[in-house]
Design an enzyme around this catalytic site. Structure first.
Site, PDB file in Angstrom:
ATOM      1  N   HIS A   1       0.816  -1.216   0.000  1.00 51.42           N
ATOM      2  CA  HIS A   1       0.000   0.000   0.000  1.00 51.42           C
ATOM      3  C   HIS A   1       0.847   1.263   0.000  1.00 51.42           C
ATOM      4  O   HIS A   1       2.037   1.238   0.309  1.00 51.42           O
ATOM      5  CB  HIS A   1      -0.931   0.014   1.227  1.00 51.42           C
ATOM      6  CG  HIS A   1      -0.203   0.143   2.535  1.00 51.42           C
ATOM      7  ND1 HIS A   1       0.220  -0.938   3.270  1.00 51.42           N
ATOM      8  CD2 HIS A   1       0.213   1.242   3.230  1.00 51.42           C
ATOM      9  CE1 HIS A   1       0.844  -0.527   4.361  1.00 51.42           C
ATOM     10  NE2 HIS A   1       0.858   0.804   4.361  1.00 51.42           N
TER      11      HIS A   1
ATOM     12  N   HIS B   1       5.551   6.271  -0.910  1.00 51.32           N
ATOM     13  CA  HIS B   1       6.319   5.051  -1.097  1.00 51.32           C
ATOM     14  C   HIS B   1       5.475   3.818  -0.819  1.00 51.32           C
ATOM     15  O   HIS B   1       4.395   3.897  -0.225  1.00 51.32           O
ATOM     16  CB  HIS B   1       7.544   5.050  -0.172  1.00 51.32           C
ATOM     17  CG  HIS B   1       7.183   5.104   1.285  1.00 51.32           C
ATOM     18  ND1 HIS B   1       7.136   6.295   1.990  1.00 51.32           N
ATOM     19  CD2 HIS B   1       6.843   4.125   2.165  1.00 51.32           C
ATOM     20  CE1 HIS B   1       6.793   6.044   3.245  1.00 51.32           C
ATOM     21  NE2 HIS B   1       6.601   4.734   3.381  1.00 51.32           N
TER      22      HIS B   1
END
Length: 313
Positions: free
Chosen positions: A134, A254
């Site tokens: 995620h 990220h």
């Protein structure tokens, strides 16, 4: 309910043997039907978004040495806003190879240093099941029971009104990122800024909603408790007409792929900066919805399929 046990005589003798030719045709037809089955809907994975709780206390030995950031408190609900990615088989193989090259670099002159930072993969569970990856759009926060519905409604309406479209991101670099408490370090894939700046746009909406509910925003500068409460009161009044600028946190977005309890050394960080991503650099990750997880419940907020003419407000 337990499975019914059959003896060998019941399973073989009572059933007439099918001719070899028919059995072959049946097997091929079933294989063909199986190969044409559609993929599972994305929401299916939400049914298993949380692992089974094995202890009512915070026991790091049950979680690889990790310590719980948010303790269990009756009436409090851990909350997270994020974008989810399930890599395909090829992508999983490339990510596993990348983690392996970080864990055991071939060019390391010292075997001890090569294993100084022990990595735990986030690609699979301890039982081998694939785990979702995620991009976070909120820090781990806690909502009270009475806030759950209103928070979900506020953020859902905000995302839908913004008409942020579905978008794609591409990993561009690999780096280390620590959690706020510096108790864990994550091996992460930084993603390049999408062409429509969708990540910053959605983060803006998430942060605005978090502050309105007295929760800390993600990546924004830290604030003292008094200033935070004052800003929260102000944002509650202004959130429906808020047209402030969207801050750029493109250097922060990220995807975590592994973690370690040991801080990487300077040499390890330097080596990581020069590591070739290989096939991972060609991966295109598409996002079509925002997920709001409160406790074990996950709400999917679909992103727009078309880009409207009006800008985000």
């Amino acid at each position: 309910m337990s499975l019914v046990q059959y003896s060998d005589s019941e399973s073989d003798a009572d059933q007439p043997a099918a001719p070899p030719a028919k059995r072959s045709r049946r097997g091929s037809s079933l294989a063909g039907a199986t190969s044409k089955l559609p993929p599972l809907p994305a929401a299916f994975h939400d049914l298993y978004a949380s692992s089974t709780r094995v202890s009512v206390k915070d026991d790091p030995s049950l979680h690889g040495g990790r310590k719980r950031v948010i303790p269990h408190v009756e009436g409090n609900w851990p909350t997270h806003v994020y974008l989810e990615w399930y890599p395909c088989r090829n992508e999983l193989g490339w990510l596993e190879d990348l983690i392996g090259r970080v864990q055991k670099p071939e060019d390391s002159p010292h075997e001890q240093e090569a294993h100084a930072c022990h990595l735990h993969s986030l690609l699979h569970s301890e039982l081998g099941a694939q785990l979702p990856l995620h991009i976070s759009l909120s820090p781990p926060v806690v909502l009270r029971t009475e806030q759950r519905a209103s928070f979900t409604e506020a953020l859902t309406n905000s995302i839908r009104a913004s008409h942020v479209p579905q978008f794609t991101v591409i990993p561009d670099t690999l780096k280390w990122v620590s959690n706020h408490e510096h108790t864990r370090w994550f091996l992460v894939l930084h993603v390049a800024k999408p062409s429509g700046d969708e990540l910053n746009r959605i983060l803006h909406l998430s942060n605005r909603t978090l502050v309105a509910f007295d929760q800390p925003p993600l990546y924004a500068p830290s604030r003292g408790p008094l200033r935070k409460r004052a800003e929260a009161r102000h944002n509650r009044k202004q959130r429906s007409s808020d047209s402030g600028p969207i801050e750029d946190y493109s250097n922060c977005f990220h995807i975590s792929i592994a973690w370690s309890l040991t801080e990487p050394s300077g040499i390890e960080k330097e080596r990581l900066a020069n590591l070739d991503l290989g096939a991972v650099k060609d991966v295109k990750v598409k996002f079509d919805c925002v997920k709001i997880k409160i406790g074990n419940y996950v709400e999917n907020v679909e992103l727009a399929t078309e880009v409207p003419g009006s800008p985000l407000r």
